[in-house]
Enzyme design. Sequence first.
Site, PDB file in Angstrom:
ATOM      1  N   HIS A 258       0.823  -1.211   0.000  1.00 19.93           N
ATOM      2  CA  HIS A 258       0.000   0.000   0.000  1.00 19.93           C
ATOM      3  C   HIS A 258       0.855   1.260   0.000  1.00 19.93           C
ATOM      4  CE1 HIS A 258       1.174  -1.583   3.824  1.00 19.93           C
ATOM      5  NE2 HIS A 258       1.424  -0.340   4.116  1.00 19.93           N
ATOM      6  N   CYS A 259       2.181   1.113   0.127  1.00 20.63           N
ATOM      7  CA  CYS A 259       3.038   2.307   0.277  1.00 20.63           C
ATOM      8  C   CYS A 259       3.980   2.506  -0.903  1.00 20.63           C
ATOM      9  CB  CYS A 259       3.877   2.189   1.539  1.00 20.63           C
ATOM     10  SG  CYS A 259       2.935   1.991   3.018  1.00 20.63           S
ATOM     11  N   ILE A 260       4.952   1.572  -0.994  1.00 21.93           N
ATOM     12  CA  ILE A 260       6.093   1.830  -1.879  1.00 21.93           C
ATOM     13  C   ILE A 260       5.711   2.026  -3.337  1.00 21.93           C
ATOM     14  CG2 ILE A 260       8.405   1.060  -2.509  1.00 21.93           C
ATOM     15  CD1 ILE A 260       7.971   1.725   0.466  1.00 21.93           C
TER      16      ILE A 260
END
Length: 424
Positions: A258-260
């Site tokens: 969900h981030c990188i």
Amino acid sequence: MKKIGVIGLGYVGLPLSLLADKKGFEVIGYDVDQNLINNLINRTSKIDDLFVADKLENNTVKFTNNISDLRNIEIAVVCVPTPVNNNKIPDLTLLKTATVNTAKFLKDGSLLIIESTINPGVCDEILVPLINKKTGHVVGKTIHLAHCPERINPGDPEWNVSNISRVLGANSKESLEIAKDFYEKLVDAKIKPMASLKEAEAVKVVENSFRDINIAFVNELAMSFQKLGINVVNVIDGAATKPFAFMPHYPGCGVGGHCIPVDPYYLIEYARGHGFEHSFLSLARKINEDMPMYAVNLLEKALKKKNLKISGSKVALLGLSYKPNVGDIRESPAISIKNYLLSKNVDVTCVDPHVNGQNTIELSQALKLSDYIIVATAHKEFEKLTPMILKDFGIKIIIDGRNFFSSKKSILNKFDIEYHGIGI
Ligand code: SAJ
């Protein structure tokens, strides 16, 4: 201690609510998902977080699906998802709704904190006007606004909400002081005040873009060194002996979560809207997004050398989640690999002991049905696959997308099992 509301009880909000409770705050934990609230009231959660596992059993958080329970809170922390859409544009729908609905319950003098990951400018240019227009409040006059980007690392045994240092930005010095006082009571780690909301927003996208470009760097090295006959992992480990100015990252079949893979697009889009093209960030994203296809192409090339076609072949895909030992498939490269294989008319069986509802089957069953393996996630459950076991199942080729079996490469070859890692 003040009464606080945590809005959004996922992998960010739930640990935060439990920590605030542990630190003596009166905590209202709100989520739109009634089922999730019922589970939390029954002390159960699907969140892969050791801090949650430790604190959920005994806590006094008031979990509620009724937003009016937020009335009279003095601090609200918004922790809702900020995904990107198919065009990689940040989708702020949930954030805007949660911010407006929460702010309506805040009394004058309250502090509204956004922990969701957002690109620079969202607070100043989107949330402040929205709050001022829709909630009866005026940021800087009747309520304070701060941004403290979340830094939860799912599955991390060492770093959790209680001990990860944070950065903090706010609409004014006074608001910053109030927010800093809150976080210093909450978190046993450094709280670094930034000069503005925009600086705090930029820190999160920069720290995750840093990770993405470094992974892209080693992925490009892997593709180059595979042709040069150099083991890139050994070279990275060699470089990592340098005690300064080097941070090892490792090649793989792609970058998920969900981030990188998401956060760099926040910066790319915002800068593009202001006349600057982040060509380097965009190239790194492309390199990482192409890695699932690179892994599938390794199999196709190996089969071609044996005058075999990938179409109609039987492949066991080991792992669907984006990182080891968690069940999260968001932006997972494994899903891209699965879709590429299906587009090539491959008979794919998927195995992932951590993921439900994706037509996965049990490991030995998948191996019985397959001639080839692609490893997409380094789950601990796959460690039991010895070369002998793989030989017994008649496995002929392994494409190891996480270099998980790299230490067994020579033994696999002795068993006539062809092994291809990523850059090794
Ligand atoms: N990956 C590689 N090579 C690497 C590291 C990761 O291919 O060297 C891949 C993983 O397989 C995965 C993806 O990248 O598919 C992301 O992996 P991750 O370890 O970065 O896991 P995340 O997405 O949980 O990242 C979180 C982030 N935390 C927050 O945003 C608050 C990130 O900032 C952290 O750096 C990261 O954890 C961490 O350090 O573990």
